[in-house]
Design an enzyme around this catalytic site. Sequence first.
Site, PDB file in Angstrom:
ATOM      1  N   ASP A   1     -11.902  17.364   5.868  1.00 16.30           N
ATOM      2  CA  ASP A   1     -11.321  18.642   6.283  1.00 16.30           C
ATOM      3  C   ASP A   1     -10.678  19.408   5.143  1.00 16.30           C
ATOM      4  O   ASP A   1     -10.256  20.549   5.316  1.00 16.30           O
ATOM      5  CB  ASP A   1     -10.279  18.401   7.390  1.00 16.30           C
ATOM      6  CG  ASP A   1     -10.957  17.960   8.661  1.00 16.30           C
ATOM      7  OD1 ASP A   1     -12.047  18.461   8.932  1.00 16.30           O
ATOM      8  OD2 ASP A   1     -10.405  17.096   9.358  1.00 16.30           O
TER       9      ASP A   1
ATOM     10  N   HIS B   1      -6.683   9.072   5.372  1.00 15.70           N
ATOM     11  CA  HIS B   1      -7.591   8.715   6.463  1.00 15.70           C
ATOM     12  C   HIS B   1      -7.290   7.296   6.906  1.00 15.70           C
ATOM     13  O   HIS B   1      -6.920   6.457   6.075  1.00 15.70           O
ATOM     14  CB  HIS B   1      -9.051   8.808   5.990  1.00 15.70           C
ATOM     15  CG  HIS B   1     -10.011   8.873   7.123  1.00 15.70           C
ATOM     16  ND1 HIS B   1     -10.493   7.759   7.750  1.00 15.70           N
ATOM     17  CD2 HIS B   1     -10.554   9.935   7.755  1.00 15.70           C
ATOM     18  CE1 HIS B   1     -11.294   8.142   8.730  1.00 15.70           C
ATOM     19  NE2 HIS B   1     -11.354   9.444   8.754  1.00 15.70           N
TER      20      HIS B   1
HETATM   21  N1  CMC Z   1       0.484  13.319   3.237  1.00 16.13           N
HETATM   22  C1  CMC Z   1       1.534  12.559   2.873  1.00 16.13           C
HETATM   23  N2  CMC Z   1       1.691  11.264   3.200  1.00 16.13           N
HETATM   24  C2  CMC Z   1       0.742  10.701   3.955  1.00 16.13           C
HETATM   25  C3  CMC Z   1      -0.401  11.421   4.384  1.00 16.13           C
HETATM   26  C4  CMC Z   1      -0.513  12.767   3.995  1.00 16.13           C
HETATM   27  N3  CMC Z   1      -1.575  13.498   4.374  1.00 16.13           N
HETATM   28  N4  CMC Z   1      -1.191  10.616   5.143  1.00 16.13           N
HETATM   29  C5  CMC Z   1      -0.573   9.430   5.188  1.00 16.13           C
HETATM   30  N5  CMC Z   1       0.595   9.463   4.460  1.00 16.13           N
HETATM   31  C6  CMC Z   1       1.520   8.358   4.243  1.00 16.13           C
HETATM   32  C7  CMC Z   1       2.372   8.075   5.461  1.00 16.13           C
HETATM   33  O1  CMC Z   1       3.593   8.767   5.431  1.00 16.13           O
HETATM   34  C8  CMC Z   1       2.554   6.582   5.392  1.00 16.13           C
HETATM   35  O2  CMC Z   1       3.570   6.325   4.464  1.00 16.13           O
HETATM   36  P1  CMC Z   1       4.529   5.024   4.678  1.00 16.13           P
HETATM   37  O3  CMC Z   1       3.603   3.833   4.594  1.00 16.13           O
HETATM   38  O4  CMC Z   1       5.490   5.114   3.526  1.00 16.13           O
HETATM   39  O5  CMC Z   1       5.163   5.188   6.021  1.00 16.13           O
HETATM   40  C9  CMC Z   1       1.243   6.075   4.781  1.00 16.13           C
HETATM   41  O6  CMC Z   1       0.723   7.181   4.031  1.00 16.13           O
HETATM   42  C10 CMC Z   1       0.200   5.647   5.833  1.00 16.13           C
HETATM   43  O7  CMC Z   1       0.059   6.703   6.775  1.00 16.13           O
HETATM   44  P2  CMC Z   1      -0.198   6.474   8.331  1.00 16.13           P
HETATM   45  O8  CMC Z   1       0.186   7.702   9.060  1.00 16.13           O
HETATM   46  O9  CMC Z   1       0.448   5.186   8.745  1.00 16.13           O
HETATM   47  O10 CMC Z   1      -1.760   6.268   8.327  1.00 16.13           O
HETATM   48  P3  CMC Z   1      -2.736   6.500   9.540  1.00 16.13           P
HETATM   49  O11 CMC Z   1      -3.953   5.700   9.237  1.00 16.13           O
HETATM   50  O12 CMC Z   1      -2.044   6.216  10.824  1.00 16.13           O
HETATM   51  O13 CMC Z   1      -3.028   8.069   9.503  1.00 16.13           O
HETATM   52  C11 CMC Z   1      -4.057  10.173   9.113  1.00 16.13           C
HETATM   53  C12 CMC Z   1      -4.204   8.633   9.030  1.00 16.13           C
HETATM   54  C13 CMC Z   1      -5.409  10.823   8.833  1.00 16.13           C
HETATM   55  C14 CMC Z   1      -3.611  10.572  10.537  1.00 16.13           C
HETATM   56  C15 CMC Z   1      -2.992  10.621   8.072  1.00 16.13           C
HETATM   57  O14 CMC Z   1      -3.436  10.290   6.770  1.00 16.13           O
HETATM   58  C16 CMC Z   1      -2.694  12.131   8.172  1.00 16.13           C
HETATM   59  O15 CMC Z   1      -1.848  12.525   8.976  1.00 16.13           O
HETATM   60  N6  CMC Z   1      -3.388  12.965   7.348  1.00 16.13           N
HETATM   61  C17 CMC Z   1      -3.242  14.415   7.439  1.00 16.13           C
HETATM   62  C18 CMC Z   1      -4.080  14.930   8.600  1.00 16.13           C
HETATM   63  C19 CMC Z   1      -5.557  14.947   8.285  1.00 16.13           C
HETATM   64  O16 CMC Z   1      -5.991  15.389   7.233  1.00 16.13           O
HETATM   65  N7  CMC Z   1      -6.355  14.465   9.264  1.00 16.13           N
HETATM   66  C20 CMC Z   1      -7.828  14.503   9.165  1.00 16.13           C
HETATM   67  C21 CMC Z   1      -8.428  13.147   9.127  1.00 16.13           C
HETATM   68  S1  CMC Z   1     -10.171  13.220   8.668  1.00 16.13           S
HETATM   69  C22 CMC Z   1     -10.953  14.076   9.958  1.00 16.13           C
HETATM   70  C23 CMC Z   1     -10.862  13.370  11.255  1.00 16.13           C
HETATM   71  O17 CMC Z   1     -11.012  12.175  11.363  1.00 16.13           O
HETATM   72  O18 CMC Z   1     -10.733  14.085  12.264  1.00 16.13           O
END
Ligand code: CMC
Length: 431
Positions: free
Chosen positions: A366, A308
């Site tokens: 989720d 998140h």
């Molecule tokens: N699985 C594997 N690696 C992950 C994941 C994951 N679910 N989420 C983040 N990472 C890694 C990512 O690869 C990155 O690694 P590095 O620093 O080595 O490049 C690091 O963790 C930080 O990730 P980010 O994408 O820069 O973080 P963000 O804050 O931009 O993204 C997120 C947050 C929710 C989009 C992401 O965690 C994700 O894609 N999660 C899966 C989708 C999901 O479950 N979304 C629902 C969110 S809760 C409900 C809502 O708000 O709608």
Amino acid sequence: MADETRKATLIIGNENYDLPIYSPTEGPDVIDIRKLYGQAGVFTYDPGFTSTASCDSTITFIDGDEGVLTHRGYPIDQLASKSHYLEVCYLLLYGELPTAAELEKFEDTITHHTMIHEQMHNFFRGFRRDAHPMATMVGVVGAMSAFYHDSTDISDPHQREIASHRLIAKMPTIAAMAYKYSIGQPFVYPRNDLDYAANFLHMCFAVPAAEYVVDPILARAMDRIFTLHADHEQNASTSTVRLASSSGANPFACIAAGIACLWGPAHGGANQACLEMLKEIGSVDRIPEFIARAKDKNDPFRLMGFGHRVYKNFDPRAKVMKQSADEVLDLLGVENNPILQVAKELEKQALADPYFADKKLFPNVDFYSGIILEAMGFPTSMFTPVFAVSRTVGWISQWKEQLADPQMKIGRPRQLYRGHKQRDYRDIETR
Ligand code: CMC
């Protein structure tokens, strides 16, 4: 309010720029950079808004490090266990918990706005049967501005109020109709003798040919899913609603924009994507393979329902949702559901893995909601529409707050331009 004793000083070359600091009720201090461009001629750069407060709000607070979520100061776990969705809607919209009389009036108002304009039924019939219910919802909610002209004038507080009630009341009807249409069943009209969650289940699962009695435990679980998703401060869809609204667009158009944004798999679409992932994993012995893929930089796969932007600890909503999943599956006699077993084992293995620990990736709301929704009988395509129904009150509350904010301006970000410098047009023969 600016704290006069403290200022942030930005030094660019030989110039110093003092920037006011605001102290919030909770959370980190905020540096006001609104005059920076005028004074220093520079922009700040923050794609994804990772360090930017986009508004001044009193509705919802998240402490991502501690895993805390409060609405108007009340913790989400207390609201999920002691309150119910419509009371939380009142709290979000009006700022305080209602008295018994206020709640009764509010519930009565919402209940009596659940039907939609009969002509909108024809509108549904224009969609292909295999349309995703979110596609139908974006279109139908946007089209509400064509059916409810008497609540599109945002400068009239009475019209704003009616639009708020209409959207909260009609969203379950629209989501249920989108579902019924997609499976070729007749639309089911709302029933005023059922509460908000039970009415939604009835509209989704009843058919004219047989009586459908809503199980109160399932209605309670549905209500809890609505409550847990009601608002989440300045997330992507809420910010979309605020940005759309900043131009003066009508409320139905703004909420349609929010629904469109919610649909993406990184946001509200994650519940559908998560269940599809759990099904693809299929059995606990395949979990290590998927964890390895999630960790592989060359593989775009991510563990859906994990991670998140704000929570760097357990999502407090996920804790309640996990408990709900156990209760619902137990009630339905499917406590040995293989998907739930995969989910529990996946959570365990991911949490024990240094990759997820180091990056502070925990299960989010989720991760478990899809399991409950599937056990209730919803197809995966309905998971995000359920989220949209729940979040409508959050969007509306934030929309109302923004319109009442004297500092509101049209949202207009700037950019770091790295394209060509100005150049002369060349005729086609010379290219
Ligand atoms: N699985 C594997 N690696 C992950 C994941 C994951 N679910 N989420 C983040 N990472 C890694 C990512 O690869 C990155 O690694 P590095 O620093 O080595 O490049 C690091 O963790 C930080 O990730 P980010 O994408 O820069 O973080 P963000 O804050 O931009 O993204 C997120 C947050 C929710 C989009 C992401 O965690 C994700 O894609 N999660 C899966 C989708 C999901 O479950 N979304 C629902 C969110 S809760 C409900 C809502 O708000 O709608």
